[in-house]
Each structure stands twice: as C-alpha cells, then as structure tokens.
Design a protein around this motif. Sequence first.
Motif, PDB file in Angstrom:
ATOM      1  N   ILE A  19      91.798 -60.824  14.032  1.00 35.47           N
ATOM      2  CA  ILE A  19      92.488 -59.622  13.822  1.00 35.47           C
ATOM      3  C   ILE A  19      93.764 -60.035  12.842  1.00 35.47           C
ATOM      4  CG2 ILE A  19      94.493 -58.149  15.240  1.00 35.47           C
ATOM      5  CD1 ILE A  19      92.570 -58.469  17.765  1.00 35.47           C
ATOM      6  N   GLU A  20      93.738 -59.236  11.806  1.00 34.12           N
ATOM      7  CA  GLU A  20      94.735 -59.592  10.870  1.00 34.12           C
ATOM      8  C   GLU A  20      95.969 -59.059  11.068  1.00 34.12           C
ATOM      9  OE1 GLU A  20      93.955 -59.612   6.215  1.00 34.12           O
ATOM     10  OE2 GLU A  20      94.699 -57.667   6.506  1.00 34.12           O
ATOM     11  N   ALA A  21      95.938 -58.004  11.671  1.00 38.25           N
ATOM     12  CA  ALA A  21      97.251 -57.284  12.170  1.00 38.25           C
ATOM     13  C   ALA A  21      97.148 -56.348  13.411  1.00 38.25           C
ATOM     14  CB  ALA A  21      98.078 -56.729  10.957  1.00 38.25           C
ATOM     15  N   PHE A  22      98.094 -56.540  14.159  1.00 41.26           N
ATOM     16  CA  PHE A  22      98.199 -55.355  15.373  1.00 41.26           C
ATOM     17  C   PHE A  22      99.213 -54.671  15.407  1.00 41.26           C
ATOM     18  CE2 PHE A  22      99.068 -54.309  19.841  1.00 41.26           C
ATOM     19  CZ  PHE A  22      97.913 -53.156  19.788  1.00 41.26           C
ATOM     20  N   VAL A  23      98.920 -53.366  15.140  1.00 43.95           N
ATOM     21  CA  VAL A  23     100.163 -52.248  15.224  1.00 43.95           C
ATOM     22  C   VAL A  23     100.174 -51.437  16.391  1.00 43.95           C
ATOM     23  CG1 VAL A  23     101.634 -50.697  13.821  1.00 43.95           C
ATOM     24  CG2 VAL A  23     100.022 -52.341  12.731  1.00 43.95           C
ATOM     25  N   GLU A  24     101.209 -51.391  17.327  1.00 41.89           N
ATOM     26  CA  GLU A  24     101.294 -50.563  18.391  1.00 41.89           C
ATOM     27  C   GLU A  24     102.272 -49.321  18.328  1.00 41.89           C
ATOM     28  OE1 GLU A  24     101.553 -52.414  22.509  1.00 41.89           O
ATOM     29  OE2 GLU A  24     101.694 -50.454  23.287  1.00 41.89           O
ATOM     30  N   LEU A  25     101.720 -47.837  18.294  1.00 45.49           N
ATOM     31  CA  LEU A  25     102.787 -47.182  18.359  1.00 45.49           C
ATOM     32  C   LEU A  25     103.175 -46.578  19.772  1.00 45.49           C
ATOM     33  CD1 LEU A  25     102.907 -44.003  16.297  1.00 45.49           C
ATOM     34  CD2 LEU A  25     103.075 -43.525  18.701  1.00 45.49           C
ATOM     35  N   HIS A  26     104.414 -46.560  20.154  1.00 49.47           N
ATOM     36  CA  HIS A  26     104.845 -46.479  21.629  1.00 49.47           C
ATOM     37  C   HIS A  26     106.061 -45.393  21.620  1.00 49.47           C
ATOM     38  CE1 HIS A  26     105.713 -47.210  25.544  1.00 49.47           C
ATOM     39  NE2 HIS A  26     104.440 -47.791  25.796  1.00 49.47           N
ATOM     40  N   ILE A  27     105.947 -44.430  22.518  1.00 47.40           N
ATOM     41  CA  ILE A  27     107.156 -43.714  22.518  1.00 47.40           C
ATOM     42  C   ILE A  27     108.668 -44.863  23.011  1.00 47.40           C
ATOM     43  CG2 ILE A  27     106.875 -43.241  25.104  1.00 47.40           C
ATOM     44  CD1 ILE A  27     108.149 -40.638  24.956  1.00 47.40           C
ATOM     45  N   GLU A  28     109.762 -44.647  22.350  1.00 45.13           N
ATOM     46  CA  GLU A  28     110.903 -45.249  22.730  1.00 45.13           C
ATOM     47  C   GLU A  28     111.348 -45.223  23.945  1.00 45.13           C
ATOM     48  OE1 GLU A  28     114.486 -44.486  20.831  1.00 45.13           O
ATOM     49  OE2 GLU A  28     115.272 -46.240  21.575  1.00 45.13           O
ATOM     50  N   GLN A  29     111.398 -46.103  24.722  1.00 45.16           N
ATOM     51  CA  GLN A  29     111.792 -46.094  26.193  1.00 45.16           C
ATOM     52  C   GLN A  29     113.417 -46.303  26.365  1.00 45.16           C
ATOM     53  OE1 GLN A  29     108.391 -48.709  27.045  1.00 45.16           O
ATOM     54  NE2 GLN A  29     107.991 -47.329  28.578  1.00 45.16           N
ATOM     55  N   GLY A  30     114.127 -45.710  25.175  1.00 47.96           N
ATOM     56  CA  GLY A  30     115.583 -45.862  25.423  1.00 47.96           C
ATOM     57  C   GLY A  30     116.024 -44.771  24.543  1.00 47.96           C
ATOM     58  N   SER A  31     117.257 -44.509  24.230  1.00 49.26           N
ATOM     59  CA  SER A  31     117.634 -43.520  23.486  1.00 49.26           C
ATOM     60  C   SER A  31     118.254 -43.884  21.972  1.00 49.26           C
ATOM     61  CB  SER A  31     118.467 -42.401  24.025  1.00 49.26           C
ATOM     62  OG  SER A  31     119.666 -43.245  24.667  1.00 49.26           O
ATOM     63  N   ALA A  32     118.127 -45.235  21.446  1.00 44.90           N
ATOM     64  CA  ALA A  32     118.664 -45.614  20.537  1.00 44.90           C
ATOM     65  C   ALA A  32     118.098 -44.631  19.107  1.00 44.90           C
ATOM     66  CB  ALA A  32     118.109 -46.879  19.819  1.00 44.90           C
ATOM     67  N   LEU A  33     117.169 -44.209  19.056  1.00 40.67           N
ATOM     68  CA  LEU A  33     116.583 -43.573  17.834  1.00 40.67           C
ATOM     69  C   LEU A  33     117.194 -41.955  17.791  1.00 40.67           C
ATOM     70  CD1 LEU A  33     112.756 -44.327  17.458  1.00 40.67           C
ATOM     71  CD2 LEU A  33     114.522 -45.249  16.057  1.00 40.67           C
ATOM     72  N   ALA A  34     117.317 -41.351  18.928  1.00 42.17           N
ATOM     73  CA  ALA A  34     118.069 -40.081  19.161  1.00 42.17           C
ATOM     74  C   ALA A  34     119.416 -40.341  18.761  1.00 42.17           C
ATOM     75  CB  ALA A  34     118.019 -39.947  20.676  1.00 42.17           C
ATOM     76  N   GLY A  35     120.142 -41.486  19.021  1.00 43.62           N
ATOM     77  CA  GLY A  35     121.616 -41.786  18.437  1.00 43.62           C
ATOM     78  C   GLY A  35     121.531 -41.921  16.968  1.00 43.62           C
ATOM     79  N   PHE A  38     108.019 -47.145  17.078  1.00 39.13           N
ATOM     80  CA  PHE A  38     108.638 -46.426  18.277  1.00 39.13           C
ATOM     81  C   PHE A  38     108.762 -44.936  17.740  1.00 39.13           C
ATOM     82  CE2 PHE A  38     110.502 -50.659  19.327  1.00 39.13           C
ATOM     83  CZ  PHE A  38     109.697 -50.727  20.607  1.00 39.13           C
ATOM     84  N   VAL A  39     108.688 -44.040  18.488  1.00 39.73           N
ATOM     85  CA  VAL A  39     108.615 -42.510  18.415  1.00 39.73           C
ATOM     86  C   VAL A  39     109.953 -42.091  19.119  1.00 39.73           C
ATOM     87  CG1 VAL A  39     107.724 -40.367  18.785  1.00 39.73           C
ATOM     88  CG2 VAL A  39     106.371 -42.173  17.697  1.00 39.73           C
ATOM     89  N   ARG A  40     110.887 -41.428  18.671  1.00 41.89           N
ATOM     90  CA  ARG A  40     111.826 -41.080  19.310  1.00 41.89           C
ATOM     91  C   ARG A  40     111.745 -40.212  20.505  1.00 41.89           C
ATOM     92  NH1 ARG A  40     115.982 -37.528  15.596  1.00 41.89           N
ATOM     93  NH2 ARG A  40     114.094 -36.723  15.036  1.00 41.89           N
ATOM     94  N   ASN A  41     112.651 -40.702  21.580  1.00 41.91           N
ATOM     95  CA  ASN A  41     112.413 -40.101  23.129  1.00 41.91           C
ATOM     96  C   ASN A  41     114.021 -39.359  23.053  1.00 41.91           C
ATOM     97  OD1 ASN A  41     113.018 -39.850  25.747  1.00 41.91           O
ATOM     98  ND2 ASN A  41     111.640 -41.666  26.176  1.00 41.91           N
ATOM     99  N   ARG A  42     113.941 -38.104  23.114  1.00 39.66           N
ATOM    100  CA  ARG A  42     115.152 -37.246  22.953  1.00 39.66           C
ATOM    101  C   ARG A  42     115.925 -37.655  24.098  1.00 39.66           C
ATOM    102  NH1 ARG A  42     116.311 -34.659  17.998  1.00 39.66           N
ATOM    103  NH2 ARG A  42     114.236 -33.848  17.259  1.00 39.66           N
ATOM    104  N   THR A  43     115.709 -38.078  25.287  1.00 39.38           N
ATOM    105  CA  THR A  43     116.458 -38.050  26.437  1.00 39.38           C
ATOM    106  C   THR A  43     116.643 -39.665  26.851  1.00 39.38           C
ATOM    107  OG1 THR A  43     114.736 -37.763  28.002  1.00 39.38           O
ATOM    108  CG2 THR A  43     115.673 -35.867  27.601  1.00 39.38           C
ATOM    109  N   GLY A  44     115.763 -40.427  26.160  1.00 37.90           N
ATOM    110  CA  GLY A  44     115.621 -41.740  26.366  1.00 37.90           C
ATOM    111  C   GLY A  44     115.034 -42.296  27.688  1.00 37.90           C
TER     112      GLY A  44
END
Length: 418
Positions: A193-209, A381-387
């Motif tokens: 494995i040269e690289a592992f990339v995990e996409l995940h919903i953000e579990q907080g509201s930093a991106l929303a802010g 991380f993908v934005r989670n509007r409410t966190g």
Amino acid sequence: MSIVSVDDAANTWKLPSWRSLLPVGADAQTGGYRRFSFTPADSQCRDWFRLEAVHRGLRVETDRNGNLWAWWDPEHARADSEVVVTGSHLDSVPDGGAFDGPLGVVSAFAAIDLLVKARVEPVRPVGVVAFTEEEGARFGMACLGSRLLTGAVTPEAARELTDADGVSLAEAMAAAGLDPEAIGPDPELVGRIEAFVELHIEQGSALAGMNAAVGVAESIWPHGRWRIDFNGRADHAGTTKLADRSDPMLPFAATVLAARTVATELKSLATFGRVAAEPGAANAISSAVHAWLDARAPDESTLTELVSQVTAVAALSGSSHGVTATSTCESLTPAVEFDLDLRDRVLAALAGQEIEAPVLATGAGHDAGVLAAAVPAAMLFVRNRTGVSHSPAERAEPEDCETGIIALAAVLEELACR
Ligand code: GLV
Ligand code: MN
Ligand code: MN
C-alpha cells in the motif's frame, strides 16, 4: 485540469449505490442504524459491497480478517505493483447515522466511476476497502479489522473478544463462514500500500464554521475505552438499610461526575455512553455495574493522567461503599500525525480542482489512524452542517458529498495515475 465536472458528480451521487445501502440495518423506531459485525445487517452490507464491485468489473476479495476489498486492476500494472487504497467502514454504532463509514465507501466507488468516465488510466491498482468492526460496537475494540491487518492487535487477543451475549469473535466469524484461525496481519498486502486515503463525514462542525465543504486531516487525538467493573452485593431495595448496602451504582455515579470534572480540568473529553447494571431489577440493589469510559485527550500524557484520575476515583469511591472497581483497557489508539508529504499531495490535488480545504485535527478515531502507523495515510472530511454524529441526526448535504467525491477522484488520480 479538471478531471470531472460538477454535473458528472451530481449524476454519480444520484446513482443507486447510496440509496440501495440506505435501508440496510435502519431502525424504523429511531431512524438510526444498527449494522453490527457478522449480523444479518452486516451480511447485507457485505452483499451490497460485492454487488457494487461486480457492477463495476472490480475484483472482490474478503481478506483473512473479514475486511472487504474491491480492486480496479489496470491492464498494464505489474501484479506486484504498489497499490493505492481508499474506503472506510460499513458497520455502525447503535443508532448511528447514515454517513459515518458508508460515505467513504460509497464515495470511493463513485470516485472510481468519475475516473473511468473521464478515461483516466491508473498505472497502479486502486483498492476500495470496507474494514470490519471499525466502531467496536459488537466486540468492544475499535478499528478491529484494520488493527488485525496491520498487526496492532494479536489474533489470539482478538479471537477472545466477546460481545454482550458472550459470543466470541471466533464464534461469530465462524458462523459467518470465515475462518477465525486465519485472522492476523498481512504484511505482504500492507507492504504494497503506497497510500491509504479515507473520506469520512466530519464528526464536528469545524468545516461548517469555516465555510468549507471539504477538509483534510492533520492528526487524531489519542483515545481509548476502558471497562470499569463495579462489583457490590445484591439485596432487597425495600428492606436493606442504606448503611448496610454495597451498592455499585454509587461509586459508578461518583465516577461519572469525576470524569466530567477531570476532563474539564485537563481540556480533554471523557464519556460514559454505555452502562449495564446486574441483575437489572428496579427493586433490587445491583450486584454489579459495568460501565465503559471513552477518554480522549490532545496528547498521550494527558490521556494517561485523565484515565488514571478517573479510575482512581472509581477505586476510592468503591472502597468507601464496600464495592470493588477494576478497570480494563479495551482499546487504545495512540496520537496520530498524518503523513506530511501525502497531505501535501492531497492538498495539491484539491487545489487543482479549486477546492480550498482547511487542515483539521480531530478527536474521532478512524481506520486511517490505525493504517497511519504502517503506511502513508490521509483523510478527507466532508462538512457536517450540524456537527452531530453517532446519532440518527447525522447529516451531510448532497452538494458537499459531491464535492467530496470530486476531491477523492482528484486525489486518486494524483496518487494512482502518475
Ligand atoms: C469512531 O467513530 C470513534 O471515534 O469512536
Ligand atoms: Mn464512528
Ligand atoms: Mn467512522
């Protein structure tokens, strides 16, 4: 150069992959998900994964630890070539949301669709993985599949893990048609494995802010779970004088309050989200209380301090009530700093799509954090509007998920096609 257009991504998002997974393991009463490892809901998730892979002509494998892999093998890659892997998990916490885990797996397939549509040819294989028991909701150990794969837990210790009904992991795997004697590390696969990339919903509201649809992980707080067993003496609730009781509920209550106080003082997090009283009669003093402490801190010495102060309160308060309190660590994840070079390549790929992605630390655990000890790993991380997460109220907006798919496709192109 843009490899995909927003319209392509929107159309991809409307494909049935997401909608066909949505009903699996959904609880009609709570609106949350109960996708526990090696249960019928888990088996339906696994069938869904295989179908998605087969529809796309990907080669599917179940590894010795029950992790699922779907491989996009380019025609000209050598069989022993290094590989790029993306994916996440399909299991859930009790009454979890729809996105925690599945968003990363659905987005992985969707990102491959975008690359295929854009006639992008990888020069090395791309794998989509769905790790077993990431949440530890059934057997108590978070990221069990990725820990076994990388050797972060021994097969002997894993086989002996039991669920709330006393069923061992070995028994559950055997019942699901897997060989529990075969579990364990796979250095050959991990080494490729040269690289592992995990996409995940953000579990907080930093991106929303920050008004950003997508972020990139910088680090994960060290964290773990400890089971505290308070053992007292069962007796009659109506006839036993207060002074004569050994009631394990009292030191448990004191420990919950202490956890809050200590975590506040140490700028950390401590949670009791699961508790079981035995025998569980409303009119009896409990014989035992089993409680699970989830503790997380910005650094490892603070985490150690947090747990030692909370467990000391459990023991001290227990002794003043004639109750024993014993603490057992069920899983521990050290601090994770994601690979800097890989993060730079991820950010460059995102910049190529004109996606501005802030870099964030998180307190949530992920398989990428476990993989990071063995291979270069990164997270989107993908934005989670409410966190909100680990709740039926968890939600990411479709347009943010589409941006996540475009971002992941760009990252895969950068890593696997050059
Ligand atoms: C996983 O979701 C965790 O952080 O517990
Ligand atoms: Mn989770
Ligand atoms: Mn997750």
